[in-house]
Design a protein around this motif. Structure first.
Motif, mmCIF file in Angstrom:
data_model
loop_
_atom_site.group_PDB
_atom_site.id
_atom_site.type_symbol
_atom_site.label_atom_id
_atom_site.label_comp_id
_atom_site.label_asym_id
_atom_site.label_seq_id
_atom_site.Cartn_x
_atom_site.Cartn_y
_atom_site.Cartn_z
ATOM 1 N N ALA A 84 0.809 -1.133 0.107
ATOM 2 C CA ALA A 84 0.109 0.090 -0.091
ATOM 3 C C ALA A 84 0.752 1.159 -0.028
ATOM 4 O O ALA A 84 0.468 2.104 -0.607
ATOM 5 N N ARG A 85 2.000 1.069 0.467
ATOM 6 C CA ARG A 85 2.845 2.426 0.705
ATOM 7 C C ARG A 85 3.445 2.487 -0.676
ATOM 8 O O ARG A 85 3.709 3.775 -1.143
ATOM 9 N N GLY A 88 1.436 3.903 -2.842
ATOM 10 C CA GLY A 88 1.514 5.677 -2.445
ATOM 11 C C GLY A 88 2.707 6.144 -3.457
ATOM 12 O O GLY A 88 2.294 7.263 -3.904
ATOM 13 N N ALA A 91 1.578 6.535 -7.044
ATOM 14 C CA ALA A 91 0.472 7.273 -7.256
ATOM 15 C C ALA A 91 1.020 8.676 -7.209
ATOM 16 O O ALA A 91 0.581 9.824 -7.737
ATOM 17 N N ARG A 120 -2.613 -2.640 -7.370
ATOM 18 C CA ARG A 120 -3.485 -2.152 -6.297
ATOM 19 C C ARG A 120 -4.072 -0.753 -6.789
ATOM 20 O O ARG A 120 -5.358 -0.411 -6.542
ATOM 21 N N ILE A 121 -3.376 -0.098 -7.742
ATOM 22 C CA ILE A 121 -3.950 1.239 -8.084
ATOM 23 C C ILE A 121 -4.404 1.077 -9.522
ATOM 24 O O ILE A 121 -4.694 2.052 -10.393
ATOM 25 N N VAL A 212 -1.786 3.789 0.135
ATOM 26 C CA VAL A 212 -3.128 4.045 -0.709
ATOM 27 C C VAL A 212 -4.029 2.915 -0.526
ATOM 28 O O VAL A 212 -3.567 1.563 -0.591
ATOM 29 N N ASP A 213 -5.321 3.095 -0.730
ATOM 30 C CA ASP A 213 -6.326 1.835 -0.871
ATOM 31 C C ASP A 213 -6.406 1.179 -2.147
ATOM 32 O O ASP A 213 -5.778 1.856 -3.196
#
Ligand code: COA
Ligand code: AMP
Length: 619
Positions: A84-85, A88, A91, A120-121, A212-213
């Motif tokens: 998730a990091r 990030g 992103a 994830r993104i 981030v999700d």
């Protein structure tokens, strides 16, 4: 069970933000679409779901690196947070859903983290195997046009450190579609110099990143592009969708490999290959298994017992590798004496794929390990097995030389040149009746015409695998050889056509041919024959040596191109077609027939002499 019903039920076993109401859209063959209105996320299915279901403290990933001495483990909680990091970080660099990210990394956890962060993104990753040289990387950069490249300063091979960053810099000099940023994992054994403004340090970026999700994506949105060898120097960008991959890979973990959540699964391959995508990263994690990243070799790191050590240290239930790994182990430890040093009671089966498995290797492994050794046949294009002995359903009798029967979802047939089915036992083209099951490729990146032409035009209504073989009376399939220029070197798929393109660039070379010759360890090796331009008076040995270096520089060390000689002329048919098949038969010591259409039979005698000089056929 009915095909559609099987895949409808299988889809209920995965997480959807919006469950699909339609199983298969068949309106635009061969562009079939599974679960067209489903909405999901591959990273959610790989990580978050296990955390949400209470398995956050279970091990998700084990990293074991005998070449550096490093070992690390991540629970699902830890891996989810790290991914998730890094998502990030991406992103923050402006990577959006649908953007491409190239990952050019050795076998370190960060490679898997980068892949899952893309998923994830909703970004599309394209992993490039570390054994490819700058030129091959540049070709992929230009085709995928990535917004960011994630790489490392170096990889570690048993005998030397491979400096990835200079290769990346060179590729970026060659490429036309340069990304704005590169994120570089600096490794202590060979840190790299950074390009100010463009290159960012992995550790620094992740330290300040905001997690981030997961981003919901359509089931048919691409999860990744994976380039593979075709018949030319332009690799094929195999595109895999998201929803079909999640359903099929999770299904295969249960039905093909008999894996259950919490168990340890090890695919001893590399994340740069399809085996790594499907069975180091996605399949095991979708299924809640612990997966392993092993940075080492089957032999020499430090000895032929390294696979057994890993199995016993981590209680591996299923090992998946290429037959070449077992040939390497057997060569160094024919009696299997290293096996006795370890407790292998956790191991329930060995799966082999990537190249034809010779019966000797299969029988040796079965004898030494005392577990079922299961050959299964698949390709980058299919993403999971076309043919296998499905351990999770019912183990059929093992027949050495055959990867058993078609896996549910694949309708495999054998056709002759006219597209007619041949009787049992007759060799022909191995094809799969459309539609292919979920999790197979849905297109070639930016090349839908090539997708149709290369795979679906020769036999309308069927997917042409590019392999030849036969089906026996019991429905067992035998995969014998490729029907195109693809060869298999140590389980790595390479194109002889691409090597010929490189050799033809040598200023002294007028004409050339590359054939795959049988090799006891690597299965096949490429062998190049060169005809020089008239008037060239430099030494033939020197030109052959330079040509070997050309292939190494242009394609990479993975090509293992070390056999090359100059010849006066190449054997051809009267219409000018080079007789590669006949030369291969001579090199392999097979009985061969003088082709009726040969222009000058004496050319084959000359070639036989040259091949002998290179050691073929081996005495
Ligand atoms: N990064 C950079 N270079 C790499 C590399 C990587 N990830 N992987 C391989 N190379 C280089 C090697 O260093 C070698 O270079 P060299 O010519 O300078 O020695 C060359 O590419 C060929 O490597 P490899 O095919 O691994 O041959 P090998 O002789 O080093 O080892 C085996 C032979 C059989 C031990 C090895 O191929 C193996 O472990 N195979 C397992 C099967 C496998 O992983 N298959 C993948 C599909 S399932
Ligand atoms: P790749 O796309 O790198 O996975 O290579 C796919 C090719 O490897 C296939 O088309 C086959 O030629 C070969 N291959 C893979 N698995 C097997 C197998 N079990 N038996 C015979 N050939 C195989």
């Amino acid at each position: 069970m009915d095909n559609i019903e099987r895949w409808r039920q299988a889809a209920t076993d995965v997480f959807w933000y919006q469950a699909p109401t339609e199983v298969l859209d068949e309106s635009k063959p061969p562009f079939y679409r599974w679960y067209p209105d489903g909405v999901t996320n591959a990273c959610y299915n790989a990580l978050d779901i296990h955390v949400d279901e209470g398995r956050g403290e279970q091990l998700a990933l084990i990293y074991d690196s005998p070449v550096t001495g490093a070992k690390r483990q991540y629970t699902f909680n830890e891996l989810r947070d790290e991914v998730a990091r890094f998502a990030g970080v991406l992103a923050g660099l402006g990577v959006l859903k649908g953007d491409r990210v190239i990952v050019y990394m050795p076998m370190v956890p960060e490679a898997l983290i980068a892949m899952l962060a893309c998923a994830r993104i909703g970004a599309v990753h394209s992993v490039v195997f570390g054994g490819f040289a700058a030129h091959e990387l540049a070709v992929r950069i230009d085709d995928a046009a990535p917004r960011v490249i994630v790489s490392a300063s170096c990889g570690v091979e048993p005998s030397h450190v491979v400096r990835y960053k200079p290769l990346l810099d060179e590729a970026l000099d060659l490429a036309h579609r340069k990304p704005e940023h590169c994120v570089i994992l600096q490794r202590p054994m060979e840190p790299a110099s950074m390009h100010a403004g463009r290159d960012l340090d992995w550790e620094t970026e992740i330290a300040s990143a905001v997690a981030v999700d997961c981003v919901p994506v359509n089931a048919n949105d691409p999860l990744y592009i994976l380039y593979t060898s075709g018949t030319t120097g332009q690799p094929k960008g195999v595109v895999r969708d998201t929803g079909g991959s999640i359903v099929a890979l999770k299904w295969s973990m249960r039905h093909v490999y008999d894996m259950h959540p919490g168990e340890v699964y090890w695919a001893a391959s590399d994340v740069g290959w399809v085996v790594g995508h499907s069975y180091i990263v996605y399949g095991p994690l979708f299924n809640g298994n612990t997966t392993l990243i092993y940075e080492g070799k089957p032999v020499g790191t430090p000895d032929p017992g390294s696979f057994w050590r890993v199995i016993s240290d981590y209680s591996v239930k299923v090992l998946f590798t290429a037959p070449t790994a077992f040939r390497a182990i057997r060569k160094e430890d024919p009696t299997g004496s290293h096996i006795e040093r370890y407790d292998l009671s956790s191991l329930k089966a060995l799966f082999l794929a990537g190249e034809r498995c010779d019966p000797n290797t299969l029988e040796w492994a079965q004898d030494k390990l005392g577990v079922p050794v299961i050959d299964h046949w698949w390709q980058t294009e299919t993403g999971w097995s076309i043919c296998a002995n499905c351990l999770g359903d019912e183990l059929l009798p093992i027949v050495p030389g055959s990867p058993a029967r078609a896996v549910p979802g694949y309708d495999v047939r054998v056709l002759d040149e006219q597209g007619e089915e041949v009787p049992a036992g007759t060799i022909g083209a191995l094809v799969v009746k459309c539609p292919l099951p979920p999790g197979t490729f849905i297109n070639l990146w930016k090349a839908p015409e090539r997708f149709e032409k290369a795979y679906f035009s020769h036999f309308p209504g069927y997917y042409e695998t590019g392999d030849a073989g036969y089906i026996d009376d019991n429905g067992y399939i035998f995969v014998m050889a490729r029907t195109d220029d693809v060869i298999n070197v140590a389980g790595h798929r390479l194109s002889t056509g691409a090597m010929e393109e490189v050799l033809a660039e040598h200023p002294d070379v007028a004409e050339c041919a590359v054939i795959g010759v049988a090799d006891a360890l690597k299965g096949q090796l490429p062998l190049g024959l060169l005809v020089l331009n008239a008037g060239v008076d430099r030494s033939a040995e020197q030109i052959a040596k330079e040509s070997i270096q050309y292939v190494r520089d242009q394609i990479g060390p993975v090509a293992a191109f070390k056999l090359c000689a100059v010849v006066n002329r190449l054997p051809k048919t009267r219409s000018g077609k080079i007789l590669r098949g006949t030369m291969r038969s001579i090199a392999d010591g097979e009985t061969w027939k003088m082709p009726a259409t040969i222009d000058d039979p004496a050319t084959l005698d000359e070639i036989a002499e040259v091949l002998k000089g290179l050691g073929y056929p081996p005495q």
